[in-house]
Design a protein around this motif. Structure first.
Motif, PDB file in Angstrom:
ATOM      1  N   VAL A  55       5.447  21.789  -3.625  1.00 22.10           N
ATOM      2  CA  VAL A  55       6.510  21.228  -3.432  1.00 22.10           C
ATOM      3  C   VAL A  55       6.928  20.739  -2.081  1.00 22.10           C
ATOM      4  O   VAL A  55       7.337  19.731  -2.010  1.00 22.10           O
ATOM      5  CB  VAL A  55       7.553  22.406  -3.892  1.00 22.10           C
ATOM      6  N   LEU A  56       6.333  21.440  -1.257  1.00 24.94           N
ATOM      7  CA  LEU A  56       6.598  20.948   0.470  1.00 24.94           C
ATOM      8  C   LEU A  56       5.881  19.592   0.516  1.00 24.94           C
ATOM      9  O   LEU A  56       6.212  18.634   0.971  1.00 24.94           O
ATOM     10  CB  LEU A  56       6.173  21.844   1.416  1.00 24.94           C
ATOM     11  N   ALA A  57       4.793  19.536  -0.004  1.00 24.48           N
ATOM     12  CA  ALA A  57       3.639  18.276   0.373  1.00 24.48           C
ATOM     13  C   ALA A  57       4.374  17.219  -0.718  1.00 24.48           C
ATOM     14  O   ALA A  57       4.464  16.108  -0.236  1.00 24.48           O
ATOM     15  CB  ALA A  57       2.337  18.570  -0.159  1.00 24.48           C
ATOM     16  N   GLY A  58       4.803  17.447  -1.651  1.00 21.11           N
ATOM     17  CA  GLY A  58       5.232  16.648  -2.825  1.00 21.11           C
ATOM     18  C   GLY A  58       6.610  15.811  -2.248  1.00 21.11           C
ATOM     19  O   GLY A  58       6.543  14.482  -2.344  1.00 21.11           O
ATOM     20  N   THR A  59       7.188  16.546  -1.738  1.00 24.89           N
ATOM     21  CA  THR A  59       8.579  16.038  -1.166  1.00 24.89           C
ATOM     22  C   THR A  59       8.230  15.190   0.094  1.00 24.89           C
ATOM     23  O   THR A  59       9.051  14.273   0.093  1.00 24.89           O
ATOM     24  CB  THR A  59       9.320  17.242  -0.765  1.00 24.89           C
ATOM     25  N   ALA A  60       7.430  15.772   0.861  1.00 27.76           N
ATOM     26  CA  ALA A  60       7.088  14.812   2.260  1.00 27.76           C
ATOM     27  C   ALA A  60       6.541  13.571   1.628  1.00 27.76           C
ATOM     28  O   ALA A  60       6.697  12.550   2.406  1.00 27.76           O
ATOM     29  CB  ALA A  60       5.973  15.626   3.134  1.00 27.76           C
ATOM     30  N   LEU A  98       6.918  12.000  -1.256  1.00 26.18           N
ATOM     31  CA  LEU A  98       8.026  11.086  -1.590  1.00 26.18           C
ATOM     32  C   LEU A  98       8.878  10.583  -0.512  1.00 26.18           C
ATOM     33  O   LEU A  98       9.305   9.312  -0.582  1.00 26.18           O
ATOM     34  CB  LEU A  98       8.886  11.937  -2.492  1.00 26.18           C
ATOM     35  N   TRP A  99       9.106  11.138   0.346  1.00 29.58           N
ATOM     36  CA  TRP A  99       9.913  10.881   1.731  1.00 29.58           C
ATOM     37  C   TRP A  99       8.904   9.480   2.542  1.00 29.58           C
ATOM     38  O   TRP A  99       9.672   8.633   2.920  1.00 29.58           O
ATOM     39  CB  TRP A  99      10.092  11.876   2.543  1.00 29.58           C
ATOM     40  N   ASP A 100       7.789   9.779   2.385  1.00 28.34           N
ATOM     41  CA  ASP A 100       6.936   8.684   3.065  1.00 28.34           C
ATOM     42  C   ASP A 100       6.977   7.208   2.257  1.00 28.34           C
ATOM     43  O   ASP A 100       6.855   6.235   2.649  1.00 28.34           O
ATOM     44  CB  ASP A 100       5.676   9.172   3.185  1.00 28.34           C
ATOM     45  N   TRP A 101       6.977   7.601   1.072  1.00 32.44           N
ATOM     46  CA  TRP A 101       6.916   6.572  -0.010  1.00 32.44           C
ATOM     47  C   TRP A 101       8.405   5.799   0.081  1.00 32.44           C
ATOM     48  O   TRP A 101       8.346   4.499   0.054  1.00 32.44           O
ATOM     49  CB  TRP A 101       6.634   6.840  -1.443  1.00 32.44           C
ATOM     50  N   HIS A 102       9.342   6.400   0.052  1.00 34.32           N
ATOM     51  CA  HIS A 102      10.884   5.768   0.133  1.00 34.32           C
ATOM     52  C   HIS A 102      11.771   6.881   0.440  1.00 34.32           C
ATOM     53  O   HIS A 102      11.836   7.865  -0.312  1.00 34.32           O
ATOM     54  CB  HIS A 102      11.121   5.223  -1.224  1.00 34.32           C
ATOM     55  N   TRP A 103      12.416   6.586   1.471  1.00 29.27           N
ATOM     56  CA  TRP A 103      13.401   7.761   2.032  1.00 29.27           C
ATOM     57  C   TRP A 103      14.420   8.276   0.947  1.00 29.27           C
ATOM     58  O   TRP A 103      14.570   9.264   0.859  1.00 29.27           O
ATOM     59  CB  TRP A 103      14.265   7.168   3.065  1.00 29.27           C
ATOM     60  N   LEU A 104      14.910   7.214   0.072  1.00 28.72           N
ATOM     61  CA  LEU A 104      15.705   7.582  -1.002  1.00 28.72           C
ATOM     62  C   LEU A 104      15.186   8.750  -1.955  1.00 28.72           C
ATOM     63  O   LEU A 104      15.773   9.398  -2.395  1.00 28.72           O
ATOM     64  CB  LEU A 104      16.296   6.392  -1.850  1.00 28.72           C
ATOM     65  N   ALA A 105      13.877   8.339  -2.347  1.00 25.53           N
ATOM     66  CA  ALA A 105      13.088   9.225  -3.241  1.00 25.53           C
ATOM     67  C   ALA A 105      13.056  10.712  -2.405  1.00 25.53           C
ATOM     68  O   ALA A 105      13.463  11.742  -3.205  1.00 25.53           O
ATOM     69  CB  ALA A 105      11.786   8.553  -3.683  1.00 25.53           C
ATOM     70  N   GLY A 106      12.691  10.703  -1.255  1.00 25.85           N
ATOM     71  CA  GLY A 106      12.529  11.768  -0.664  1.00 25.85           C
ATOM     72  C   GLY A 106      14.127  12.479  -0.772  1.00 25.85           C
ATOM     73  O   GLY A 106      14.059  13.744  -0.797  1.00 25.85           O
ATOM     74  N   LEU A 107      15.224  11.726  -0.447  1.00 20.17           N
ATOM     75  CA  LEU A 107      16.183  12.388  -0.341  1.00 20.17           C
ATOM     76  C   LEU A 107      16.866  13.008  -1.658  1.00 20.17           C
ATOM     77  O   LEU A 107      17.450  14.165  -1.590  1.00 20.17           O
ATOM     78  CB  LEU A 107      17.245  11.289   0.067  1.00 20.17           C
ATOM     79  N   VAL A 108      16.476  12.148  -2.703  1.00 21.25           N
ATOM     80  CA  VAL A 108      16.938  12.854  -4.221  1.00 21.25           C
ATOM     81  C   VAL A 108      16.200  14.295  -4.307  1.00 21.25           C
ATOM     82  O   VAL A 108      16.375  15.140  -4.693  1.00 21.25           O
ATOM     83  CB  VAL A 108      16.622  11.982  -5.070  1.00 21.25           C
ATOM     84  N   ALA A 109      14.887  14.098  -3.789  1.00 22.98           N
ATOM     85  CA  ALA A 109      14.043  15.407  -4.292  1.00 22.98           C
ATOM     86  C   ALA A 109      14.281  16.472  -3.411  1.00 22.98           C
ATOM     87  O   ALA A 109      14.153  17.773  -3.575  1.00 22.98           O
ATOM     88  CB  ALA A 109      12.514  14.992  -3.907  1.00 22.98           C
ATOM     89  N   ILE A 124       7.258  16.914   9.985  1.00 28.68           N
ATOM     90  CA  ILE A 124       7.986  18.090  10.336  1.00 28.68           C
ATOM     91  C   ILE A 124       8.689  18.260   8.952  1.00 28.68           C
ATOM     92  O   ILE A 124       9.396  19.384   8.784  1.00 28.68           O
ATOM     93  CB  ILE A 124       9.174  17.604  11.387  1.00 28.68           C
ATOM     94  N   ILE A 125       8.886  17.630   8.047  1.00 29.37           N
ATOM     95  CA  ILE A 125       9.512  17.460   6.635  1.00 29.37           C
ATOM     96  C   ILE A 125       9.326  18.859   6.098  1.00 29.37           C
ATOM     97  O   ILE A 125      10.174  19.569   5.528  1.00 29.37           O
ATOM     98  CB  ILE A 125       9.333  16.471   5.685  1.00 29.37           C
ATOM     99  N   PRO A 126       8.239  19.207   5.776  1.00 30.22           N
ATOM    100  CA  PRO A 126       7.913  20.475   4.977  1.00 30.22           C
ATOM    101  C   PRO A 126       8.108  21.720   5.786  1.00 30.22           C
ATOM    102  O   PRO A 126       8.842  22.373   5.038  1.00 30.22           O
ATOM    103  CB  PRO A 126       6.311  20.719   4.899  1.00 30.22           C
TER     104      PRO A 126
END
Length: 353
Positions: free
Chosen positions: A43-48, A50-61, A243-245
Protein backbone atom coordinates in the motif's frame (compact mmCIF):
# COMPACT_ATOMS: atom_id res chain seq x y z
CA UNK A 1 -14.96 -10.46 43.64
CA UNK A 2 -14.41 -14.04 42.40
CA UNK A 3 -13.02 -14.62 38.94
CA UNK A 4 -15.47 -15.07 36.09
CA UNK A 5 -16.67 -18.59 35.45
CA UNK A 6 -14.94 -20.31 32.57
CA UNK A 7 -16.67 -22.12 29.74
CA UNK A 8 -16.13 -25.88 29.68
CA UNK A 9 -15.06 -26.83 26.16
CA UNK A 10 -15.49 -30.57 26.76
CA UNK A 11 -19.22 -29.95 27.32
CA UNK A 12 -19.53 -28.17 23.96
CA UNK A 13 -16.98 -29.60 21.54
CA UNK A 14 -16.05 -33.13 20.58
CA UNK A 15 -12.55 -34.02 21.75
CA UNK A 16 -11.12 -34.11 18.19
CA UNK A 17 -12.66 -30.72 17.39
CA UNK A 18 -11.17 -29.21 20.53
CA UNK A 19 -7.71 -30.58 19.71
CA UNK A 20 -7.92 -29.05 16.22
CA UNK A 21 -9.20 -25.72 17.54
CA UNK A 22 -6.37 -25.31 20.05
CA UNK A 23 -3.56 -26.42 17.74
CA UNK A 24 -0.97 -23.63 17.41
CA UNK A 25 0.53 -23.74 13.94
CA UNK A 26 4.30 -23.16 13.63
CA UNK A 27 3.72 -21.22 10.40
CA UNK A 28 0.34 -19.45 10.37
CA UNK A 29 1.08 -16.91 13.09
CA UNK A 30 4.37 -15.97 11.44
CA UNK A 31 2.64 -15.82 8.05
CA UNK A 32 0.02 -13.44 9.44
CA UNK A 33 2.81 -11.25 10.81
CA UNK A 34 4.46 -11.23 7.38
CA UNK A 35 1.09 -10.56 5.78
CA UNK A 36 0.62 -7.47 7.95
CA UNK A 37 3.96 -6.01 6.96
CA UNK A 38 3.71 -7.02 3.27
CA UNK A 39 0.25 -5.50 2.91
CA UNK A 40 1.52 -2.31 4.49
CA UNK A 41 4.55 -2.21 2.19
CA UNK A 42 2.45 -2.75 -0.94
CA UNK A 43 0.00 0.00 0.00
CA UNK A 44 2.81 2.43 0.86
CA UNK A 45 4.74 1.69 -2.33
CA UNK A 46 1.64 1.76 -4.52
CA UNK A 47 0.52 5.13 -3.19
CA UNK A 48 4.01 6.58 -3.66
CA UNK A 49 4.10 5.34 -7.28
CA UNK A 50 0.69 6.86 -7.94
CA UNK A 51 1.94 10.14 -6.49
CA UNK A 52 4.97 10.05 -8.81
CA UNK A 53 2.73 9.30 -11.79
CA UNK A 54 0.34 12.16 -11.06
CA UNK A 55 -0.10 14.15 -7.88
CA UNK A 56 -3.89 14.07 -8.23
CA UNK A 57 -3.93 10.25 -8.36
CA UNK A 58 -1.73 10.16 -5.28
CA UNK A 59 -3.98 12.64 -3.50
CA UNK A 60 -7.06 10.49 -4.19
CA UNK A 61 -5.28 7.33 -2.98
CA UNK A 62 -3.86 9.01 0.14
CA UNK A 63 -6.89 8.67 2.48
CA UNK A 64 -7.47 5.06 1.43
CA UNK A 65 -3.81 4.29 2.10
CA UNK A 66 -4.02 5.87 5.56
CA UNK A 67 -7.10 3.79 6.34
CA UNK A 68 -5.60 0.50 5.14
CA UNK A 69 -2.24 1.09 6.83
CA UNK A 70 -3.99 2.06 10.07
CA UNK A 71 -5.88 -1.22 9.84
CA UNK A 72 -2.65 -3.17 9.39
CA UNK A 73 -1.07 -1.35 12.33
CA UNK A 74 -4.05 -2.47 14.39
CA UNK A 75 -3.53 -5.94 12.90
CA UNK A 76 0.07 -6.02 14.16
CA UNK A 77 -1.23 -5.05 17.60
CA UNK A 78 -3.78 -7.87 17.43
CA UNK A 79 -0.99 -10.30 16.59
CA UNK A 80 1.00 -8.99 19.57
CA UNK A 81 -2.09 -9.88 21.60
CA UNK A 82 -1.90 -13.39 20.12
CA UNK A 83 1.71 -13.54 21.27
CA UNK A 84 0.64 -12.54 24.78
CA UNK A 85 -1.51 -15.68 24.83
CA UNK A 86 1.32 -17.79 23.39
CA UNK A 87 -0.59 -18.37 20.15
CA UNK A 88 1.77 -16.92 17.53
CA UNK A 89 4.11 -19.92 17.59
CA UNK A 90 4.34 -23.14 19.65
CA UNK A 91 7.96 -22.35 20.57
CA UNK A 92 7.85 -19.83 23.42
CA UNK A 93 11.05 -18.02 22.42
CA UNK A 94 9.90 -17.62 18.82
CA UNK A 95 6.45 -16.59 20.01
CA UNK A 96 7.83 -13.94 22.36
CA UNK A 97 10.25 -12.55 19.78
CA UNK A 98 7.49 -12.24 17.21
CA UNK A 99 5.14 -10.69 19.76
CA UNK A 100 7.74 -8.24 21.04
CA UNK A 101 9.76 -7.19 18.00
CA UNK A 102 7.81 -8.12 14.86
CA UNK A 103 4.40 -6.91 16.02
CA UNK A 104 4.24 -5.02 19.33
CA UNK A 105 7.24 -2.75 18.71
CA UNK A 106 5.59 -1.20 15.65
CA UNK A 107 2.91 0.47 17.77
CA UNK A 108 4.88 0.91 20.98
CA UNK A 109 3.60 -2.02 23.04
CA UNK A 110 5.53 -4.24 25.43
CA UNK A 111 4.56 -7.90 25.21
CA UNK A 112 5.48 -8.89 28.75
CA UNK A 113 3.83 -5.98 30.56
CA UNK A 114 0.78 -6.40 28.36
CA UNK A 115 0.57 -10.14 29.04
CA UNK A 116 0.29 -9.73 32.81
CA UNK A 117 -2.16 -6.87 32.43
CA UNK A 118 -4.30 -8.61 29.82
CA UNK A 119 -4.61 -11.90 31.66
CA UNK A 120 -6.07 -9.95 34.57
CA UNK A 121 -8.67 -8.63 32.13
CA UNK A 122 -9.55 -12.22 31.19
CA UNK A 123 -9.71 -13.29 34.79
CA UNK A 124 -12.13 -10.53 35.82
CA UNK A 125 -13.87 -9.67 32.56
CA UNK A 126 -16.55 -7.01 33.09
CA UNK A 127 -16.09 -7.29 36.88
CA UNK A 128 -15.06 -4.36 39.11
CA UNK A 129 -11.45 -5.65 39.12
CA UNK A 130 -11.26 -5.72 35.30
CA UNK A 131 -8.51 -3.22 34.29
CA UNK A 132 -10.30 -2.73 30.95
CA UNK A 133 -13.64 -1.88 32.52
CA UNK A 134 -12.95 1.83 32.01
CA UNK A 135 -13.10 1.24 28.25
CA UNK A 136 -16.67 -0.08 28.29
CA UNK A 137 -18.14 1.58 31.38
CA UNK A 138 -18.79 5.01 29.75
CA UNK A 139 -21.21 3.46 27.25
CA UNK A 140 -23.85 4.08 26.09
CA UNK A 141 -22.82 7.62 25.32
CA UNK A 142 -24.33 10.51 23.39
CA UNK A 143 -23.73 11.16 19.68
CA UNK A 144 -22.02 14.42 20.62
CA UNK A 145 -19.58 12.61 22.91
CA UNK A 146 -18.85 10.01 20.24
CA UNK A 147 -18.19 12.73 17.65
CA UNK A 148 -15.72 14.38 20.01
CA UNK A 149 -13.89 11.07 20.49
CA UNK A 150 -13.69 10.50 16.74
CA UNK A 151 -12.48 14.06 16.19
CA UNK A 152 -9.72 13.67 18.78
CA UNK A 153 -8.59 10.41 17.18
CA UNK A 154 -8.55 11.69 13.59
CA UNK A 155 -6.79 14.94 14.49
CA UNK A 156 -3.99 13.15 16.35
CA UNK A 157 -4.95 14.46 19.80
CA UNK A 158 -5.38 10.97 21.26
CA UNK A 159 -2.04 9.91 19.83
CA UNK A 160 -0.22 12.94 21.24
CA UNK A 161 -1.78 12.51 24.68
CA UNK A 162 -0.82 8.85 24.91
CA UNK A 163 2.66 9.23 23.44
CA UNK A 164 3.53 12.23 25.58
CA UNK A 165 2.69 10.27 28.73
CA UNK A 166 4.73 7.33 27.49
CA UNK A 167 7.68 9.57 26.59
CA UNK A 168 7.68 11.21 30.04
CA UNK A 169 7.81 7.79 31.69
CA UNK A 170 10.55 6.70 29.27
CA UNK A 171 12.62 9.78 30.10
CA UNK A 172 12.39 8.98 33.81
CA UNK A 173 13.45 5.43 33.10
CA UNK A 174 16.34 6.56 30.89
CA UNK A 175 17.67 8.87 33.60
CA UNK A 176 17.49 5.98 36.08
CA UNK A 177 19.37 3.70 33.67
CA UNK A 178 22.07 6.34 33.08
CA UNK A 179 22.48 6.76 36.85
CA UNK A 180 22.84 3.00 37.18
CA UNK A 181 19.92 2.80 39.59
CA UNK A 182 19.42 -0.80 40.76
CA UNK A 183 16.32 -2.61 39.56
CA UNK A 184 13.97 -4.18 42.09
CA UNK A 185 12.35 -6.52 39.60
CA UNK A 186 12.20 -10.05 40.91
CA UNK A 187 12.68 -8.89 44.53
CA UNK A 188 9.04 -8.16 45.13
CA UNK A 189 5.72 -7.80 43.44
CA UNK A 190 6.30 -6.91 39.83
CA UNK A 191 4.59 -3.74 38.60
CA UNK A 192 2.70 -4.44 35.39
CA UNK A 193 1.21 -1.01 34.88
CA UNK A 194 4.23 0.42 33.11
CA UNK A 195 4.34 -0.05 29.41
CA UNK A 196 0.58 -0.48 29.25
CA UNK A 197 -0.09 3.12 28.28
CA UNK A 198 -0.71 1.81 24.80
CA UNK A 199 -1.87 -1.66 25.70
CA UNK A 200 -5.40 -1.45 27.03
CA UNK A 201 -7.97 -3.35 25.09
CA UNK A 202 -5.47 -5.54 23.28
CA UNK A 203 -2.89 -3.13 22.09
CA UNK A 204 -3.43 0.47 22.98
CA UNK A 205 -5.71 2.84 24.76
CA UNK A 206 -5.90 4.76 28.00
CA UNK A 207 -2.71 5.81 29.75
CA UNK A 208 -1.70 3.80 32.80
CA UNK A 209 0.57 5.17 35.53
CA UNK A 210 4.16 4.13 36.05
CA UNK A 211 4.33 3.26 39.72
CA UNK A 212 7.95 2.21 40.27
CA UNK A 213 11.45 2.33 38.86
CA UNK A 214 11.13 -0.99 37.04
CA UNK A 215 8.02 0.28 35.31
CA UNK A 216 9.81 3.39 34.08
CA UNK A 217 12.77 1.34 32.81
CA UNK A 218 10.48 -1.08 30.96
CA UNK A 219 8.75 1.89 29.36
CA UNK A 220 12.14 3.23 28.25
CA UNK A 221 12.92 -0.07 26.55
CA UNK A 222 9.45 -0.14 24.98
CA UNK A 223 9.91 3.36 23.55
CA UNK A 224 13.38 2.40 22.34
CA UNK A 225 11.98 -0.52 20.33
CA UNK A 226 9.18 1.69 19.00
CA UNK A 227 11.59 4.41 17.83
CA UNK A 228 13.89 1.83 16.23
CA UNK A 229 11.02 0.46 14.14
CA UNK A 230 10.05 4.00 13.10
CA UNK A 231 13.65 4.62 12.08
CA UNK A 232 13.73 1.43 10.01
CA UNK A 233 10.48 2.44 8.26
CA UNK A 234 11.93 5.92 7.60
CA UNK A 235 15.19 4.59 6.15
CA UNK A 236 13.37 2.03 3.98
CA UNK A 237 11.05 4.78 2.76
CA UNK A 238 13.88 7.18 1.86
CA UNK A 239 15.90 4.46 0.13
CA UNK A 240 13.00 3.41 -2.11
CA UNK A 241 10.16 5.88 -2.74
CA UNK A 242 11.12 8.98 -0.79
CA UNK A 243 9.31 10.46 2.17
CA UNK A 244 5.71 9.68 1.08
CA UNK A 245 5.54 6.10 2.48
CA UNK A 246 6.87 7.23 5.86
CA UNK A 247 4.39 10.12 5.98
CA UNK A 248 1.50 7.72 5.31
CA UNK A 249 2.75 5.30 7.98
CA UNK A 250 3.13 8.07 10.57
CA UNK A 251 -0.17 9.80 9.80
CA UNK A 252 -1.98 6.44 9.99
CA UNK A 253 -0.36 5.66 13.34
CA UNK A 254 -1.52 9.01 14.71
CA UNK A 255 -5.06 8.96 13.27
CA UNK A 256 -6.79 5.93 11.75
CA UNK A 257 -5.00 3.44 13.99
CA UNK A 258 -6.35 5.30 17.02
CA UNK A 259 -9.88 5.45 15.64
CA UNK A 260 -9.99 1.79 14.55
CA UNK A 261 -8.59 0.78 17.93
CA UNK A 262 -11.33 2.73 19.70
CA UNK A 263 -14.11 1.20 17.58
CA UNK A 264 -12.71 -2.28 18.11
CA UNK A 265 -12.51 -1.69 21.87
CA UNK A 266 -16.10 -0.46 21.94
CA UNK A 267 -17.39 -3.44 19.99
CA UNK A 268 -15.74 -5.99 22.26
CA UNK A 269 -17.39 -5.17 25.59
CA UNK A 270 -19.41 -1.94 25.56
CA UNK A 271 -23.05 -2.45 26.59
CA UNK A 272 -22.57 -6.14 27.31
CA UNK A 273 -23.66 -7.62 30.64
CA UNK A 274 -21.51 -6.41 33.55
CA UNK A 275 -21.05 -8.68 36.57
CA UNK A 276 -22.76 -11.69 34.99
CA UNK A 277 -21.79 -15.22 36.02
CA UNK A 278 -22.51 -16.53 32.52
CA UNK A 279 -19.23 -16.55 30.52
CA UNK A 280 -21.22 -16.33 27.28
CA UNK A 281 -22.31 -12.77 28.13
CA UNK A 282 -18.93 -11.14 28.84
CA UNK A 283 -17.99 -10.12 25.30
CA UNK A 284 -19.48 -9.44 21.88
CA UNK A 285 -18.88 -11.12 18.55
CA UNK A 286 -19.39 -8.77 15.60
CA UNK A 287 -19.82 -9.95 12.04
CA UNK A 288 -17.49 -8.00 9.75
CA UNK A 289 -17.56 -7.30 6.03
CA UNK A 290 -14.44 -6.99 3.86
CA UNK A 291 -13.84 -3.30 4.59
CA UNK A 292 -14.34 -3.82 8.33
CA UNK A 293 -11.89 -6.73 8.27
CA UNK A 294 -9.43 -4.44 6.50
CA UNK A 295 -9.73 -1.68 9.08
CA UNK A 296 -11.37 -2.25 12.48
CA UNK A 297 -11.41 -6.05 12.60
CA UNK A 298 -8.16 -7.55 11.26
CA UNK A 299 -7.17 -11.15 11.83
CA UNK A 300 -10.54 -12.36 13.16
CA UNK A 301 -10.49 -10.11 16.23
CA UNK A 302 -14.24 -9.61 15.72
CA UNK A 303 -14.83 -13.10 17.19
CA UNK A 304 -14.24 -11.70 20.65
CA UNK A 305 -16.85 -13.73 22.51
CA UNK A 306 -15.19 -16.91 21.28
CA UNK A 307 -11.80 -15.57 22.35
CA UNK A 308 -13.01 -14.93 25.89
CA UNK A 309 -14.75 -18.27 26.10
CA UNK A 310 -11.69 -20.19 24.87
CA UNK A 311 -8.59 -18.01 25.04
CA UNK A 312 -6.35 -20.93 24.03
CA UNK A 313 -7.80 -20.93 20.50
CA UNK A 314 -5.57 -19.13 17.94
CA UNK A 315 -7.23 -16.27 16.04
CA UNK A 316 -7.31 -18.19 12.75
CA UNK A 317 -9.42 -20.92 14.39
CA UNK A 318 -11.98 -18.57 15.98
CA UNK A 319 -14.34 -18.70 12.95
CA UNK A 320 -14.39 -22.50 13.28
CA UNK A 321 -15.15 -22.20 16.99
CA UNK A 322 -17.98 -19.80 16.14
CA UNK A 323 -19.46 -22.22 13.60
CA UNK A 324 -19.37 -25.07 16.12
CA UNK A 325 -21.03 -22.91 18.75
CA UNK A 326 -23.80 -22.01 16.32
CA UNK A 327 -24.28 -25.69 15.50
CA UNK A 328 -24.81 -26.33 19.23
CA UNK A 329 -27.33 -23.48 19.49
CA UNK A 330 -25.04 -21.44 21.75
CA UNK A 331 -25.74 -18.24 19.82
CA UNK A 332 -28.87 -17.84 21.95
CA UNK A 333 -26.61 -17.18 24.96
CA UNK A 334 -24.11 -14.98 23.13
CA UNK A 335 -24.05 -11.28 22.30
CA UNK A 336 -23.71 -11.09 18.51
CA UNK A 337 -23.89 -7.94 16.37
CA UNK A 338 -24.55 -7.87 12.63
CA UNK A 339 -21.79 -5.33 12.01
CA UNK A 340 -19.78 -2.48 13.49
CA UNK A 341 -22.32 0.11 12.40
CA UNK A 342 -24.91 -1.81 14.39
CA UNK A 343 -22.65 -1.77 17.45
CA UNK A 344 -22.09 1.98 17.20
CA UNK A 345 -25.86 2.48 17.04
CA UNK A 346 -26.29 0.36 20.16
CA UNK A 347 -23.73 2.27 22.19
CA UNK A 348 -24.70 5.77 21.01
CA UNK A 349 -27.95 7.17 22.35
CA UNK A 350 -29.30 10.75 22.49
CA UNK A 351 -29.18 12.42 25.89
CA UNK A 352 -32.41 12.23 27.88
CA UNK A 353 -34.55 15.37 27.63
Amino acid sequence: MPTVKAARPTEIFARDDWVRLTHVSPSRGLWLTLHGWLTTAVVLAGTALLWDWHWLAGLVAFPFAIAIVGGRQLGLSILMHEGAHGLLHPNRKVNNFAGQWLTGAATGSDLHSYRAYHLTHHRYTQQPEDPDLALSKPFPTTPESMKRKVFRDLTGQTFLKQRSGQMVAAWLGLKAMLRGSPSTEGKGKRDTSAGTALNRGGAAGVSAPVTDLDGAIRTTKTVGRFLLIQLIVLVASLLTFGIIPFLIWTIALATTFQLFLRIRNIAEHACTTTGSEDPFTHARTTYANLWERTTVAPYWVNYHSEHHLFMGVPCYNLPKAHALLLAEGMDKRMTIASGYRDVLKQVTRPAAA
